[in-house]
Scaffold this motif. Sequence first.
Motif, PDB file in Angstrom:
ATOM      1  N   LEU A  85       2.386   1.765  -3.459  1.00  8.23           N
ATOM      2  CA  LEU A  85       1.378   2.244  -4.417  1.00  8.23           C
ATOM      3  C   LEU A  85       1.013   3.700  -4.155  1.00  8.23           C
ATOM      4  CD1 LEU A  85      -0.919  -0.907  -4.578  1.00  8.23           C
ATOM      5  CD2 LEU A  85       0.470   0.026  -6.448  1.00  8.23           C
ATOM      6  N   ALA A 110       3.634   6.020  -5.402  1.00 10.30           N
ATOM      7  CA  ALA A 110       3.616   6.095  -6.864  1.00 10.30           C
ATOM      8  C   ALA A 110       2.371   6.816  -7.386  1.00 10.30           C
ATOM      9  CB  ALA A 110       3.698   4.695  -7.459  1.00 10.30           C
ATOM     10  N   GLY A 111       1.466   7.192  -6.482  1.00 10.45           N
ATOM     11  CA  GLY A 111       0.256   7.905  -6.894  1.00 10.45           C
ATOM     12  C   GLY A 111      -0.873   7.008  -7.355  1.00 10.45           C
ATOM     13  N   HIS A 112      -0.798   5.724  -7.097  1.00 10.52           N
ATOM     14  CA  HIS A 112      -1.828   4.772  -7.506  1.00 10.52           C
ATOM     15  C   HIS A 112      -2.845   4.595  -6.365  1.00 10.52           C
ATOM     16  CE1 HIS A 112       0.558   3.876 -11.026  1.00 10.52           C
ATOM     17  NE2 HIS A 112       1.589   3.594 -10.257  1.00 10.52           N
ATOM     18  N   GLU A 128       0.834  -1.203   0.000  1.00 13.92           N
ATOM     19  CA  GLU A 128       0.000   0.000   0.000  1.00 13.92           C
ATOM     20  C   GLU A 128       0.870   1.256   0.000  1.00 13.92           C
ATOM     21  OE1 GLU A 128      -3.916   1.318   2.385  1.00 13.92           O
ATOM     22  OE2 GLU A 128      -2.131   1.117   3.651  1.00 13.92           O
ATOM     23  N   GLN A 136      -7.676  -0.790  -3.074  1.00 10.58           N
ATOM     24  CA  GLN A 136      -8.129  -2.167  -3.248  1.00 10.58           C
ATOM     25  C   GLN A 136      -7.490  -3.116  -2.231  1.00 10.58           C
ATOM     26  OE1 GLN A 136      -7.200  -2.895  -7.359  1.00 10.58           O
ATOM     27  NE2 GLN A 136      -8.989  -1.780  -8.112  1.00 10.58           N
ATOM     28  N   ARG A 151      -6.167   4.323  -6.285  1.00 12.07           N
ATOM     29  CA  ARG A 151      -7.216   3.297  -6.431  1.00 12.07           C
ATOM     30  C   ARG A 151      -6.675   1.904  -6.174  1.00 12.07           C
ATOM     31  NH1 ARG A 151     -10.812   5.551 -11.469  1.00 12.07           N
ATOM     32  NH2 ARG A 151     -11.548   7.363 -10.315  1.00 12.07           N
ATOM     33  N   GLN A 152      -5.500   1.621  -6.705  1.00 10.69           N
ATOM     34  CA  GLN A 152      -4.910   0.298  -6.467  1.00 10.69           C
ATOM     35  C   GLN A 152      -4.602   0.113  -4.980  1.00 10.69           C
ATOM     36  OE1 GLN A 152      -1.724   0.750  -9.352  1.00 10.69           O
ATOM     37  NE2 GLN A 152      -2.474  -1.079 -10.427  1.00 10.69           N
TER      38      GLN A 152
END
Length: 155
Positions: A39, A42-44, A36, A50, A46-47
């Motif tokens: 992610l 890295a700016g993700h 987490e 999840q 939404r991922q």
Amino acid sequence: MTAAARLAAIDSLPATELCGRAETALAALVDVMNQETVLLRAGHLRQAGQLTPDKTRLAQDYVTLARAIQRQNQRLALEAPAALEHLRTGHDRLATQMAENLRVLATAKTVTEDVLTDVAKTVGQQDRAKTYGTAGRVAQDPNAAARGIAINRAL
């Protein structure tokens, strides 16, 4: 099986098995939190979001086992002192990972709020009337800056 029966079953596990289960849950929780954090950096978003159900389940599992270890601490210290010490070291790793995860979450929240606030201001400026008022200035409606945009601060 009732909750009390499940707790009794966990408490009655052999010392090495109880410590082993807690260590497995702890390692999985640290791993998910690390994923987490990576992610989010890295700016993700939404991922990263999840992973929340897995992180929640693993945290609940770990807390259940950690409480059993607290209840059985004297027995475990006699029967499996090395496993108990190894688990303490793992718990320190969890604390470090949690601190880093929370720092990254706070940064992501701040960045998101700043971006949304800037967007709201820009949209509000575009909607503003471009005519002069009676005082010879462009009329300014302070409520127009955020019209149509909401910011969820629950992150």
